[in-house]
Design an enzyme around this catalytic site. Sequence first.
Site, PDB file in Angstrom:
ATOM      1  N   LYS A  17       0.855  -1.181   0.000  1.00 25.78           N
ATOM      2  CA  LYS A  17       0.000   0.000   0.000  1.00 25.78           C
ATOM      3  C   LYS A  17       0.889   1.227   0.000  1.00 25.78           C
ATOM      4  O   LYS A  17       1.913   1.255   0.694  1.00 25.78           O
ATOM      5  CB  LYS A  17      -0.889   0.009   1.258  1.00 25.78           C
ATOM      6  CG  LYS A  17      -1.700   1.286   1.433  1.00 25.78           C
ATOM      7  CD  LYS A  17      -2.419   1.309   2.770  1.00 25.78           C
ATOM      8  CE  LYS A  17      -3.142   2.641   2.956  1.00 25.78           C
ATOM      9  NZ  LYS A  17      -3.833   2.723   4.266  1.00 25.78           N
ATOM     10  N   SER A  68       5.880   6.284  -1.243  1.00 24.39           N
ATOM     11  CA  SER A  68       7.136   5.652  -1.666  1.00 24.39           C
ATOM     12  C   SER A  68       7.993   5.184  -0.494  1.00 24.39           C
ATOM     13  O   SER A  68       9.218   5.107  -0.588  1.00 24.39           O
ATOM     14  CB  SER A  68       7.950   6.622  -2.558  1.00 24.39           C
ATOM     15  OG  SER A  68       7.195   7.007  -3.694  1.00 24.39           O
ATOM     16  N   ARG A  69       7.351   4.873   0.622  1.00 29.37           N
ATOM     17  CA  ARG A  69       8.028   4.378   1.820  1.00 29.37           C
ATOM     18  C   ARG A  69       8.977   5.413   2.436  1.00 29.37           C
ATOM     19  O   ARG A  69       9.811   5.067   3.270  1.00 29.37           O
ATOM     20  CB  ARG A  69       8.800   3.077   1.539  1.00 29.37           C
ATOM     21  CG  ARG A  69       7.913   1.902   1.102  1.00 29.37           C
ATOM     22  CD  ARG A  69       6.910   1.552   2.194  1.00 29.37           C
ATOM     23  NE  ARG A  69       6.162   0.356   1.915  1.00 29.37           N
ATOM     24  CZ  ARG A  69       4.955   0.342   1.338  1.00 29.37           C
ATOM     25  NH1 ARG A  69       4.391   1.467   0.950  1.00 29.37           N
ATOM     26  NH2 ARG A  69       4.324  -0.798   1.135  1.00 29.37           N
ATOM     27  N   LEU A  70       8.839   6.676   2.068  1.00 29.78           N
ATOM     28  CA  LEU A  70       9.652   7.728   2.663  1.00 29.78           C
ATOM     29  C   LEU A  70       8.886   8.308   3.855  1.00 29.78           C
ATOM     30  O   LEU A  70       8.475   9.475   3.862  1.00 29.78           O
ATOM     31  CB  LEU A  70       9.988   8.803   1.629  1.00 29.78           C
ATOM     32  CG  LEU A  70      10.787   8.302   0.414  1.00 29.78           C
ATOM     33  CD1 LEU A  70      11.001   9.424  -0.589  1.00 29.78           C
ATOM     34  CD2 LEU A  70      12.135   7.735   0.877  1.00 29.78           C
ATOM     35  N   HIS A  71       8.692   7.472   4.857  1.00 30.10           N
ATOM     36  CA  HIS A  71       7.828   7.805   5.977  1.00 30.10           C
ATOM     37  C   HIS A  71       8.435   8.894   6.867  1.00 30.10           C
ATOM     38  O   HIS A  71       9.647   9.089   6.915  1.00 30.10           O
ATOM     39  CB  HIS A  71       7.565   6.555   6.825  1.00 30.10           C
ATOM     40  CG  HIS A  71       7.105   5.381   6.035  1.00 30.10           C
ATOM     41  ND1 HIS A  71       5.994   5.425   5.211  1.00 30.10           N
ATOM     42  CD2 HIS A  71       7.616   4.123   5.916  1.00 30.10           C
ATOM     43  CE1 HIS A  71       5.825   4.241   4.647  1.00 30.10           C
ATOM     44  NE2 HIS A  71       6.792   3.441   5.042  1.00 30.10           N
TER      45      HIS A  71
END
Length: 214
Positions: free
Chosen positions: A11, A192-195
Amino acid sequence: MGEGNIQGIRKDYGVEELSKTSVLDSPIDQFELWFKDAMKSEGSEVNACVLSTLAEDNCPEGRVVLLKFFAEDGFTFYTNYESKKAQQLAKHPFASMTFYWRTRERQIRLKGRVEKVSAEVSDAYYFERPEGSQLGAWASPQSQEIPDRAFLKKRVENVKQRFETEELKRPDFWGGYILIPTEVEFWQGRPSRLHDRIVYSLVDGQWVTKRLAP
């Protein structure tokens, strides 16, 4: 059966963002802000979290518990003092709590020392519980092996009969713990998983924040 390949489950996040300038000075205040927001969006048991303790073999063990109170002095939950988690806390009185609120794409992790709350605090909460839960605290030999569910039901009946003639009281072996945090991390899912990750650390009695890479 198949191999259970679930690599394709993913997700992308992006509901909110989080920065050092947007968080409040106190992690407890920030927790309360997110907790109240989660109460509006998550539905039941928004107070559920994974409590992780250290086992005798130095392997961490986690289980879901329900947070029952939080304030500047810490985060309180209740359990059987003879349970496995209680035995582990007696030997290593440190733990972590992890909250995850899916709809808001948020996670909070906190860690610190764990202590028993006072008997007065445990008494007050015990008598707020439904009667079935009060009796269940007496009946369940938590974490011990039992032969079947009938054994447990029989113990509940015995407890009911006992307190038909005795005044109900809180078992000495059941009560609360408070986790006193020294570190609290707030995680906000981002594309983009750049949390976004902001962590509060207690340094010389003051909370200091820093941003971590995802």
